[in-house]
Design a protein around this motif. Structure first.
Motif, mmCIF file in Angstrom:
data_model
loop_
_atom_site.group_PDB
_atom_site.id
_atom_site.type_symbol
_atom_site.label_atom_id
_atom_site.label_comp_id
_atom_site.label_asym_id
_atom_site.label_seq_id
_atom_site.Cartn_x
_atom_site.Cartn_y
_atom_site.Cartn_z
ATOM 1 N N VAL A 6 0.835 -1.203 0.000
ATOM 2 C CA VAL A 6 0.000 0.000 0.000
ATOM 3 C C VAL A 6 0.870 1.253 0.000
ATOM 4 O O VAL A 6 0.573 2.233 -0.689
ATOM 5 N N ARG A 7 1.949 1.219 0.750
ATOM 6 C CA ARG A 7 2.821 2.399 0.840
ATOM 7 C C ARG A 7 3.559 2.680 -0.471
ATOM 8 O O ARG A 7 3.679 3.828 -0.889
ATOM 9 N N ARG A 8 4.002 1.623 -1.151
ATOM 10 C CA ARG A 8 4.844 1.819 -2.330
ATOM 11 C C ARG A 8 4.118 1.591 -3.652
ATOM 12 O O ARG A 8 4.605 2.000 -4.709
ATOM 13 N N GLY A 9 2.960 0.949 -3.602
ATOM 14 C CA GLY A 9 2.300 0.552 -4.838
ATOM 15 C C GLY A 9 1.580 1.683 -5.545
ATOM 16 O O GLY A 9 1.132 2.649 -4.922
ATOM 17 N N ASP A 10 1.461 1.556 -6.877
ATOM 18 C CA ASP A 10 0.672 2.514 -7.644
ATOM 19 C C ASP A 10 -0.789 2.075 -7.628
ATOM 20 O O ASP A 10 -1.173 1.139 -6.911
ATOM 21 N N PHE A 11 -1.637 2.745 -8.429
ATOM 22 C CA PHE A 11 -3.074 2.464 -8.350
ATOM 23 C C PHE A 11 -3.402 1.040 -8.805
ATOM 24 O O PHE A 11 -4.347 0.427 -8.304
ATOM 25 N N THR A 12 -2.612 0.481 -9.739
ATOM 26 C CA THR A 12 -2.898 -0.887 -10.174
ATOM 27 C C THR A 12 -2.611 -1.882 -9.056
ATOM 28 O O THR A 12 -3.349 -2.860 -8.883
ATOM 29 N N VAL A 13 -1.559 -1.646 -8.294
ATOM 30 C CA VAL A 13 -1.222 -2.510 -7.170
ATOM 31 C C VAL A 13 -2.295 -2.404 -6.090
ATOM 32 O O VAL A 13 -2.757 -3.418 -5.549
ATOM 33 N N LYS A 14 -2.716 -1.195 -5.775
ATOM 34 C CA LYS A 14 -3.716 -1.004 -4.728
ATOM 35 C C LYS A 14 -5.054 -1.632 -5.111
ATOM 36 O O LYS A 14 -5.740 -2.234 -4.281
ATOM 37 N N ARG A 15 -5.428 -1.493 -6.377
ATOM 38 C CA ARG A 15 -6.673 -2.122 -6.822
ATOM 39 C C ARG A 15 -6.601 -3.646 -6.707
ATOM 40 O O ARG A 15 -7.538 -4.290 -6.248
ATOM 41 N N LYS A 16 -5.475 -4.202 -7.167
ATOM 42 C CA LYS A 16 -5.311 -5.654 -7.110
ATOM 43 C C LYS A 16 -5.339 -6.144 -5.672
ATOM 44 O O LYS A 16 -6.001 -7.143 -5.351
ATOM 45 N N LEU A 17 -4.639 -5.445 -4.797
ATOM 46 C CA LEU A 17 -4.577 -5.835 -3.393
ATOM 47 C C LEU A 17 -5.949 -5.736 -2.741
ATOM 48 O O LEU A 17 -6.380 -6.637 -2.014
ATOM 49 N N ALA A 18 -6.659 -4.640 -2.997
ATOM 50 C CA ALA A 18 -7.978 -4.441 -2.389
ATOM 51 C C ALA A 18 -8.961 -5.518 -2.837
ATOM 52 O O ALA A 18 -9.865 -5.891 -2.090
ATOM 53 N N GLY A 19 -8.786 -6.030 -4.036
ATOM 54 C CA GLY A 19 -9.679 -7.061 -4.538
ATOM 55 C C GLY A 19 -9.281 -8.471 -4.155
ATOM 56 O O GLY A 19 -9.974 -9.425 -4.512
ATOM 57 N N ASN A 20 -8.182 -8.596 -3.426
ATOM 58 C CA ASN A 20 -7.676 -9.907 -3.028
ATOM 59 C C ASN A 20 -8.207 -10.268 -1.641
ATOM 60 O O ASN A 20 -7.766 -9.719 -0.625
ATOM 61 N N ALA A 21 -9.154 -11.191 -1.598
ATOM 62 C CA ALA A 21 -9.773 -11.563 -0.319
ATOM 63 C C ALA A 21 -8.790 -12.242 0.622
ATOM 64 O O ALA A 21 -9.003 -12.276 1.833
ATOM 65 N N GLY A 22 -7.693 -12.755 0.082
ATOM 66 C CA GLY A 22 -6.708 -13.418 0.924
ATOM 67 C C GLY A 22 -5.671 -12.476 1.507
ATOM 68 O O GLY A 22 -4.795 -12.914 2.264
ATOM 69 N N ALA A 23 -5.761 -11.199 1.186
ATOM 70 C CA ALA A 23 -4.817 -10.212 1.717
ATOM 71 C C ALA A 23 -5.331 -9.671 3.041
ATOM 72 O O ALA A 23 -6.466 -9.188 3.122
ATOM 73 N N ARG A 24 -4.511 -9.736 4.065
ATOM 74 C CA ARG A 24 -4.865 -9.168 5.371
ATOM 75 C C ARG A 24 -4.355 -7.734 5.404
ATOM 76 O O ARG A 24 -3.163 -7.477 5.235
ATOM 77 N N ILE A 25 -5.273 -6.812 5.628
ATOM 78 C CA ILE A 25 -4.942 -5.389 5.531
ATOM 79 C C ILE A 25 -5.089 -4.745 6.903
ATOM 80 O O ILE A 25 -6.136 -4.858 7.548
ATOM 81 N N SER A 26 -4.061 -4.048 7.341
ATOM 82 C CA SER A 26 -4.088 -3.388 8.648
ATOM 83 C C SER A 26 -4.968 -2.145 8.586
ATOM 84 O O SER A 26 -5.309 -1.643 7.506
ATOM 85 N N GLU A 27 -5.331 -1.630 9.756
ATOM 86 C CA GLU A 27 -6.177 -0.437 9.800
ATOM 87 C C GLU A 27 -5.477 0.762 9.176
ATOM 88 O O GLU A 27 -6.104 1.570 8.481
ATOM 89 N N SER A 28 -4.169 0.893 9.405
ATOM 90 C CA SER A 28 -3.443 2.027 8.813
ATOM 91 C C SER A 28 -3.415 1.925 7.292
ATOM 92 O O SER A 28 -3.524 2.943 6.600
ATOM 93 N N SER A 29 -3.306 0.707 6.765
ATOM 94 C CA SER A 29 -3.316 0.542 5.309
ATOM 95 C C SER A 29 -4.714 0.766 4.743
ATOM 96 O O SER A 29 -4.870 1.308 3.653
ATOM 97 N N PHE A 30 -5.755 0.352 5.497
ATOM 98 C CA PHE A 30 -7.116 0.671 5.057
ATOM 99 C C PHE A 30 -7.296 2.191 4.968
ATOM 100 O O PHE A 30 -7.907 2.702 4.018
ATOM 101 N N ALA A 31 -6.775 2.921 5.947
ATOM 102 C CA ALA A 31 -6.899 4.379 5.937
ATOM 103 C C ALA A 31 -6.212 4.955 4.699
ATOM 104 O O ALA A 31 -6.739 5.880 4.051
ATOM 105 N N ALA A 32 -5.041 4.429 4.353
ATOM 106 C CA ALA A 32 -4.327 4.903 3.164
ATOM 107 C C ALA A 32 -5.106 4.572 1.889
ATOM 108 O O ALA A 32 -5.175 5.388 0.960
ATOM 109 N N LEU A 33 -5.722 3.397 1.839
ATOM 110 C CA LEU A 33 -6.521 3.028 0.668
ATOM 111 C C LEU A 33 -7.742 3.929 0.527
ATOM 112 O O LEU A 33 -8.117 4.309 -0.586
#
Length: 367
Positions: A140-167
């Motif tokens: 989330v910190r280093r990725g561009d919009f394509t990375v963030k979209r892919k990550l957000a759509g990945n149900a197997g990715a565990r996302i911290s609250e700080s990363s959710f805030a960044a998204l």
């Protein structure tokens, strides 16, 4: 049964003196030997294969390395050294398969690679079946919009609250990301509300169309709360005297943020409501409903949309709590929320309030 290593003694000669064709042939033969019985090899066997693979890829072109990567990536017990070497290859055709699939890459490996490599490598990592929070934080910190979209759509990715805030912050300027994040089952409730508040009307409609029935109900509830529709209906308040004074100031060109702040500072609730109504072009009864709600958010939104200062918003908050006879909210929290709120988001919500009809009081409805 132990594999035959009869072809290994010729490797050094092949690596040092052989043609590209001979090296490729040796790599294909050793890869086939490994894959034939990979599940039966012990750690000693894996170390041996590891050394052989590493020796061969030093002098081999990227096309052959990419083929090796594709073959080894899904194998659970692939040799770890060669997997890490392939994962760090600058050629994404080589690194991609193992970054996306190999179970031999542990969290520490992925954090290191995500912190050093470019967008294509980050995208490959973001498609893994399971990703731990330390890795997603880097993505989330280093990725561009394509990375963030892919990550957000990945149900197997565990996302911290700080990363959710960044998204959520990134999603304000990316409708696809906003939809993807909002449809995750694990997004924290307060961030879900913030995401919907920041989203454009088009995105909000798309979310309603895509969401499951129970999620649709939640989206409507949140949108109603954000827009001010969720506040309880109260008998209309008589603002006639306040209207007279505020109208005079407006006609004389003397009504602005300073006068609004002074009304609030003197705890003149009616004049504060009417002045804010004039200045925001939101009906006074709607402003009254908004200010009388439980949360301070509507005041922050009205002030941010008008580009008023935090000190003005603070005085209105205090005037509201004085009128309601309740304690003031946490001003530190309200100030932080005010700073985070964007003017564009606030203006979108205020445009809705400007068109909101005033509901009649229950006793007036039947007259």
């Amino acid at each position: 049964m132990a594999p035959s290593f009869s072809l290994f003694p010729e490797l050094e000669s092949v690596v040092q003196h052989g043609s590209d064709e001979r090296r490729h042939d040796a790599l294909r033969r050793i890869t086939a030997l490994f894959l034939h019985a990979a599940e039966r090899f012990n750690e000693d066997h894996l170390r041996l294969f590891d050394d052989v693979f590493v020796m061969l890829i030093r002098e081999i072109e990227s096309k052959a390395r990419a083929e090796l990567s594709r073959q080894l990536a899904p194998v659970p017990n692939s040799p770890g050294k060669i997997i890490r070497r392939l994962a760090k290859d600058e050629d994404i055709m080589v690194a991609g398969p193992v970054l996306a699939q190999s179970p031999r890459l542990v969290t520490a490996d992925l954090v290191e690679i995500a912190g050093a490599m470019g967008p294509e490598h980050l995208y490959a990592i973001s498609s893994r079946a399971a990703i731990d929070e330390p890795v997603t934080d880097v993505l989330v910190r280093r990725g561009d919009f394509t990375v963030k979209r892919k990550l957000a759509g990945n149900a197997g990715a565990r996302i911290s609250e700080s990363s959710f805030a960044a998204l959520v912050r990134s999603a304000e300027h990316d409708g696809v990301l906003a939809e993807t994040v909002a449809l995750r089952n694990d997004v924290p409730e307060h961030m879900f509300r913030e995401l919907l508040a920041r989203a454009t009307e088009v995105v909000q409609r798309r979310l309603l169309a895509k969401a499951r029935p129970e999620t649709q109900a939640e989206i409507r509830r949140v949108l109603a709360r954000v827009s001010g529709q969720a506040f309880a209906v109260r008998p209309p308040r008589d603002f006639s005297e306040a209207h007279v004074r505020v109208r005079m100031l407006a006609e004389e060109g003397k009504l602005g943020e300073a006068e609004l702040a002074e009304f609030a500072r003197s705890r003149s609730y009616d004049q504060t409501v009417v002045a804010l109504s004039y200045l925001s072009d939101v009906p006074a009864d709607v402003v009254d409903r908004l200010l009388s709600g439980e949360r301070p958010d509507p005041i922050l939104i009205l002030c941010k949309a008008a580009n008023y200062s935090w000190s003005t918003a603070r005085e209105i908050l205090l005037a509201r709590t004085s009128e309601r006879g309740k304690g003031a909210p946490s001003l530190d929290t309200a100030a932080a929320n005010f700073d985070r709120l964007s003017s564009a988001t606030a203006k979108r919500v205020v445009r809705f309030w400007q068109l909101t009809p005033v509901e009649p009081a229950p006793e007036a409805a039947g007259t």
